[in-house]
Enzyme design. Structure first.
Site, PDB file in Angstrom:
ATOM      1  N   ASP A   1    -119.963 -64.881 -28.992  1.00  0.00           N
ATOM      2  CA  ASP A   1    -120.601 -65.309 -30.100  1.00  0.00           C
ATOM      3  C   ASP A   1    -119.598 -65.494 -31.228  1.00  0.00           C
ATOM      4  O   ASP A   1    -118.537 -65.200 -31.119  1.00  0.00           O
ATOM      5  CB  ASP A   1    -121.880 -64.382 -30.492  1.00  0.00           C
TER       6      ASP A   1
ATOM      7  N   ASN B   1    -130.777 -53.090 -32.403  1.00  0.00           N
ATOM      8  CA  ASN B   1    -132.125 -53.628 -31.952  1.00  0.00           C
ATOM      9  C   ASN B   1    -132.145 -54.004 -30.703  1.00  0.00           C
ATOM     10  O   ASN B   1    -133.205 -54.722 -30.163  1.00  0.00           O
ATOM     11  CB  ASN B   1    -132.481 -54.500 -33.186  1.00  0.00           C
TER      12      ASN B   1
ATOM     13  N   HIS C   1    -130.120 -56.271 -29.006  1.00  0.00           N
ATOM     14  CA  HIS C   1    -129.606 -57.328 -29.009  1.00  0.00           C
ATOM     15  C   HIS C   1    -128.243 -57.501 -28.210  1.00  0.00           C
ATOM     16  O   HIS C   1    -127.561 -56.481 -28.046  1.00  0.00           O
ATOM     17  CB  HIS C   1    -129.401 -58.347 -30.421  1.00  0.00           C
TER      18      HIS C   1
ATOM     19  N   GLU D   1    -131.337 -62.186 -30.685  1.00  0.00           N
ATOM     20  CA  GLU D   1    -131.992 -61.265 -31.166  1.00  0.00           C
ATOM     21  C   GLU D   1    -133.303 -60.917 -30.527  1.00  0.00           C
ATOM     22  O   GLU D   1    -133.686 -61.658 -29.641  1.00  0.00           O
ATOM     23  CB  GLU D   1    -132.356 -61.532 -32.617  1.00  0.00           C
TER      24      GLU D   1
HETATM   25  P1  PGA Z   1    -121.293 -52.754 -32.770  1.00  0.00           P
HETATM   26  O1  PGA Z   1    -122.282 -53.724 -32.298  1.00  0.00           O
HETATM   27  O2  PGA Z   1    -120.408 -52.623 -31.350  1.00  0.00           O
HETATM   28  O3  PGA Z   1    -120.521 -53.084 -33.975  1.00  0.00           O
HETATM   29  O4  PGA Z   1    -121.968 -51.511 -32.727  1.00  0.00           O
HETATM   30  C1  PGA Z   1    -122.804 -54.312 -31.131  1.00  0.00           C
HETATM   31  C2  PGA Z   1    -123.696 -55.392 -31.327  1.00  0.00           C
HETATM   32  O5  PGA Z   1    -124.261 -55.798 -32.549  1.00  0.00           O
HETATM   33  O6  PGA Z   1    -123.786 -56.165 -30.609  1.00  0.00           O
END
Ligand code: PGA
Length: 251
Positions: free
Chosen positions: A73, A141, A143, A148
């Site tokens: 992404d 959350n 994702h 999302e």
């Molecule tokens: P993080 O994020 O590794 O910064 O906790 C993971 C994500 O949001 O995919």
């Protein structure tokens, strides 16, 4: 049982060993396929993994000479900005490991090229032979990449709007600089075509979302729950993220 366990490998390791354990998963893949196409995420989670890769490379112990990298992404419009996920990945992984641009399938980020550039990216991914091993973080959350809640299991690479919780969580990485609220992400359908997926999870704050993703019924409300359909799923958690490891099915 939520899985066909032959497709799931669950590794739970102490936090201090987590980065080395992640590096071993990559090394095992490179032993089989030195030129493998590897999906690499940004974010806080993979940092000990990348630190270990830099250490191994510095000591001449990593077979980093041929493998190729797929971005999972990026932020829309990020190409023009100083701080963004490509630059971060480049600084943390690509340059330190000597992985030149020709070995990186970069996510398109130019708004003027959308949505054609996303279709072109998917075409290139096919042309490059598809992803061999995709490392992914787990959003608070649920994702994965920037899929999302609400993302369809067959979704493809596309522009998405970050939801409020994600925008808030990620704003910290931008340290006050303007953060785009739109992103480009591999779709869940695209992700599921990988030959293997390794879900990286660290910290107690992710334990409930990890439990739900692996054990509750699959739902679009929790995009990570579709990863159970993967051809092969490796979950690498530290003990804080999976304190009750016995509840998970083991291969
Ligand atoms: P993080 O994020 O590794 O910064 O906790 C993971 C994500 O949001 O995919």
């Amino acid at each position: 049982m939520a899985f066909e366990s032959t497709r799931l490998q669950m590794h739970v390791v102490p936090a201090a060993e987590w980065g080395a354990a992640a590096a071993r998963i990559l090394e095992a893949e490179l032993l089989l396929r030195p030129a493998a196409l590897i999906g690499l995420p940004t974010g806080n989670t993979p940092q000990p993994f990348y630190a270990e890769l830099r250490r191994l490379h510095g000591e001449g112990k990593l077979a980093a000479g041929q493998f190729r990298v797929l971005m999972v992404d990026d932020y829309l419009g990020a190409g023009q900005l100083a701080t963004n996920s490509y630059h971060w990945l480049s600084r943390e992984v690509l340059r330190p490991l000597g992985i030149g641009d020709g070995r990186v399938l970069r996510m398109p980020t130019d708004p003027a090229q959308m949505p054609v550039a996303c279709a072109e990216f998917e075409r290139q991914l096919q042309q490059w032979g598809g992803c061999d091993l995709m490392f992914l973080g787990l959003g608070p959350n649920g994702h994965v990449a920037f899929n999302e809640p609400g993302s369809g299991a067959s979704s493809r690479t596309r522009v998405v709007r970050l939801n409020e919780a994600t925008a808030r969580a990620n704003a910290a990485y931008w340290r006050g600089a303007f953060m785009p609220h739109e992103a480009v992400t591999l779709g869940l359908g695209t992700i599921l075509e990988s030959r293997a997926i390794c879900l990286l999870v660290r910290g107690a704050a992710k334990s409930e979302v990890l439990r739900a993703a692996l054990l509750e019924p699959e739902t679009p409300d929790l995009p990570a729950s579709v990863l159970r359909r993967a051809r092969r799923l490796i979950v690498l958690a530290d003990t804080a993220a999976a304190p009750d490891a016995d509840i998970f099915p083991h291969a």
